[in-house]
Design an enzyme around this catalytic site. Sequence first.
Site, short mmCIF file in Angstrom:
data_model
loop_
_atom_site.label_atom_id
_atom_site.label_comp_id
_atom_site.label_asym_id
_atom_site.label_seq_id
_atom_site.Cartn_x
_atom_site.Cartn_y
_atom_site.Cartn_z
N CYS A 133 0.80 -1.23 0.00
CA CYS A 133 0.00 0.00 0.00
C CYS A 133 0.83 1.29 0.00
O CYS A 133 0.31 2.36 -0.33
CB CYS A 133 -0.95 -0.01 1.18
SG CYS A 133 -0.23 -0.69 2.66
N HIS A 228 -2.37 6.51 4.32
CA HIS A 228 -0.92 6.45 4.55
C HIS A 228 -0.28 7.71 3.95
O HIS A 228 -0.66 8.14 2.86
CB HIS A 228 -0.30 5.26 3.82
CG HIS A 228 -0.63 3.91 4.43
ND1 HIS A 228 -1.44 3.74 5.53
CD2 HIS A 228 -0.23 2.66 4.06
CE1 HIS A 228 -1.52 2.44 5.81
NE2 HIS A 228 -0.80 1.77 4.93
N1 LIG Z 1 -5.03 -3.12 4.79
C1 LIG Z 1 -4.29 -2.60 3.80
O1 LIG Z 1 -4.12 -1.36 3.66
C2 LIG Z 1 -3.65 -3.51 2.80
C3 LIG Z 1 -3.11 -2.93 1.67
C4 LIG Z 1 -2.50 -3.76 0.72
C5 LIG Z 1 -2.47 -5.12 0.94
N2 LIG Z 1 -3.02 -5.66 2.06
C6 LIG Z 1 -2.96 -7.11 2.21
O2 LIG Z 1 -4.26 -7.65 2.06
C7 LIG Z 1 -4.40 -8.81 2.90
C8 LIG Z 1 -5.60 -8.65 3.83
O3 LIG Z 1 -5.46 -7.45 4.56
P1 LIG Z 1 -6.64 -6.85 5.42
O4 LIG Z 1 -6.08 -5.59 5.95
O5 LIG Z 1 -7.92 -6.84 4.70
O6 LIG Z 1 -6.71 -7.94 6.62
P2 LIG Z 1 -7.94 -8.26 7.62
O7 LIG Z 1 -8.77 -7.07 7.85
O8 LIG Z 1 -7.29 -8.91 8.79
O9 LIG Z 1 -8.80 -9.34 6.81
C9 LIG Z 1 -8.32 -10.63 6.53
C10 LIG Z 1 -9.39 -11.37 5.75
O10 LIG Z 1 -8.84 -12.63 5.34
C11 LIG Z 1 -9.70 -13.67 5.79
N3 LIG Z 1 -8.89 -14.85 6.06
C12 LIG Z 1 -7.86 -14.95 6.91
N4 LIG Z 1 -7.34 -16.21 6.86
C13 LIG Z 1 -8.08 -16.89 5.95
C14 LIG Z 1 -8.05 -18.21 5.44
N5 LIG Z 1 -7.14 -19.11 5.87
N6 LIG Z 1 -8.95 -18.58 4.52
C15 LIG Z 1 -9.87 -17.69 4.08
N7 LIG Z 1 -9.95 -16.42 4.51
C16 LIG Z 1 -9.06 -16.03 5.44
C17 LIG Z 1 -10.39 -13.11 7.00
O11 LIG Z 1 -11.58 -13.84 7.22
P3 LIG Z 1 -12.25 -13.97 8.70
O12 LIG Z 1 -12.99 -12.67 8.95
O13 LIG Z 1 -13.19 -15.12 8.52
O14 LIG Z 1 -11.15 -14.20 9.66
C18 LIG Z 1 -10.65 -11.69 6.53
O15 LIG Z 1 -11.75 -11.67 5.65
C19 LIG Z 1 -3.05 -8.95 3.62
O16 LIG Z 1 -2.23 -9.82 2.87
C20 LIG Z 1 -2.48 -7.55 3.57
O17 LIG Z 1 -1.08 -7.55 3.64
C21 LIG Z 1 -3.62 -4.88 2.99
#
Ligand SMILES: NC(=O)c1ccc[n+]([C@@H]2O[C@H](COP(=O)([O-])OP(=O)(O)OC[C@H]3O[C@@H](n4cnc5c(N)ncnc54)[C@H](OP(=O)(O)O)[C@@H]3O)[C@@H](O)[C@H]2O)c1
Length: 323
Positions: A133, A228
């Site tokens: 990001c 950010h």
């Molecule tokens: N946040 C940002 O600004 C951002 C920017 C770029 C990239 N990312 C990347 O995007 C990804 C997710 O980030 P996020 O911020 O959205 O995280 P988050 O809010 O913690 O959400 C994680 C999601 O993944 C699901 N999940 C986790 N383990 C799983 C599994 N084994 N099988 C299926 N679903 C699973 C969770 O489901 P449950 O609710 O059922 O647990 C939830 O829907 C990460 O790799 C992060 O590095 C994030």
Amino acid sequence: MDAQPRIGVVGATGAVGMVTLGLLAERGYENVRAFASARSAGSTVPFGDGSIAVEEATPEALGAGDVDLFFFSVGTSASRELVPIASAAGAVCIDKSSAYRLVDGYPLVVPEVNGNRALEALGRDRIVANPNCCTIPLTCVLKPLHEEAGLARVRVSTYQSVSGAGAQRMDALAHEASDGHDLVMDWTWEGDESDEEAKLRAETRKILELPDLPISATCVRVPVMVGHSEAVWIELERRLAPEEAAEILRDAPSVRVLDLPSFPTPAAAAGEDEVLVGRIRRDSASENGIALYLSSDNLRKGAALNAIQIAELLLEAVAARVA
Ligand SMILES: NC(=O)c1ccc[n+]([C@@H]2O[C@H](COP(=O)([O-])OP(=O)(O)OC[C@H]3O[C@@H](n4cnc5c(N)ncnc54)[C@H](OP(=O)(O)O)[C@@H]3O)[C@@H](O)[C@H]2O)c1
């Protein structure tokens, strides 16, 4: 793929997944399914004016071959397990984790910067990686300056919001009585730098196709919900006046230049699609240096929006081949 592709959002209950669903609904996509872990299966998530049921992201469900395009935002280990299954079943997979970003042969794409690279995925397993990001807004700004005057060296200091660490961290900040002094550093150390700093350098080099570009980064979290910011010091091969740099950036896609007394803030960037850039000035510590400050919405351009833009490039290319 037809005009309404069958889309699966995996990680739909998370910070990025929820924004992905919102943007897909806004853009008129209708054939959308939501997947998450067993913890959330059976719940619902908002989609447009209504809601959709959350399905468990099992290998059987993702490998069934009834989805054309998957957006994955589930974290690196889950992506490593699930993306190959969806890809083997024939789907295009846009992955927002670190699983594929730096692996040779996998395109790492910011559409405005190296969108042509996305199409390479169609010739192989249809997996495209979405960058970090902070990398996305940084490359949107560096690319046009590089084309005009050549990048010699980049130094960057980031101020990253808690939403970059996921939905749980957002809840924690929202319910914290403090002003964020309990903020936990959620990155791991690779020697004397964090993995976030190493990613920012390696991903920027890969996207700009400048493998030796010197980049030094310091990344920190700040008690901000969304948005950010980055202070960037850019040393160029050729001297550019700050006014020239501003003009170049005014013409750059997905960049909005703010002139003093306006300047970028996370609050101004949150909910916006563009990278806000301001405080463009000469870096008095460097011969051909420009300093600037940027803010962008890490959940939109930093994640969900960029991924959708990649997908739309691929959908267009597929439609053109079929026509
Ligand atoms: N946040 C940002 O600004 C951002 C920017 C770029 C990239 N990312 C990347 O995007 C990804 C997710 O980030 P996020 O911020 O959205 O995280 P988050 O809010 O913690 O959400 C994680 C999601 O993944 C699901 N999940 C986790 N383990 C799983 C599994 N084994 N099988 C299926 N679903 C699973 C969770 O489901 P449950 O609710 O059922 O647990 C939830 O829907 C990460 O790799 C992060 O590095 C994030």
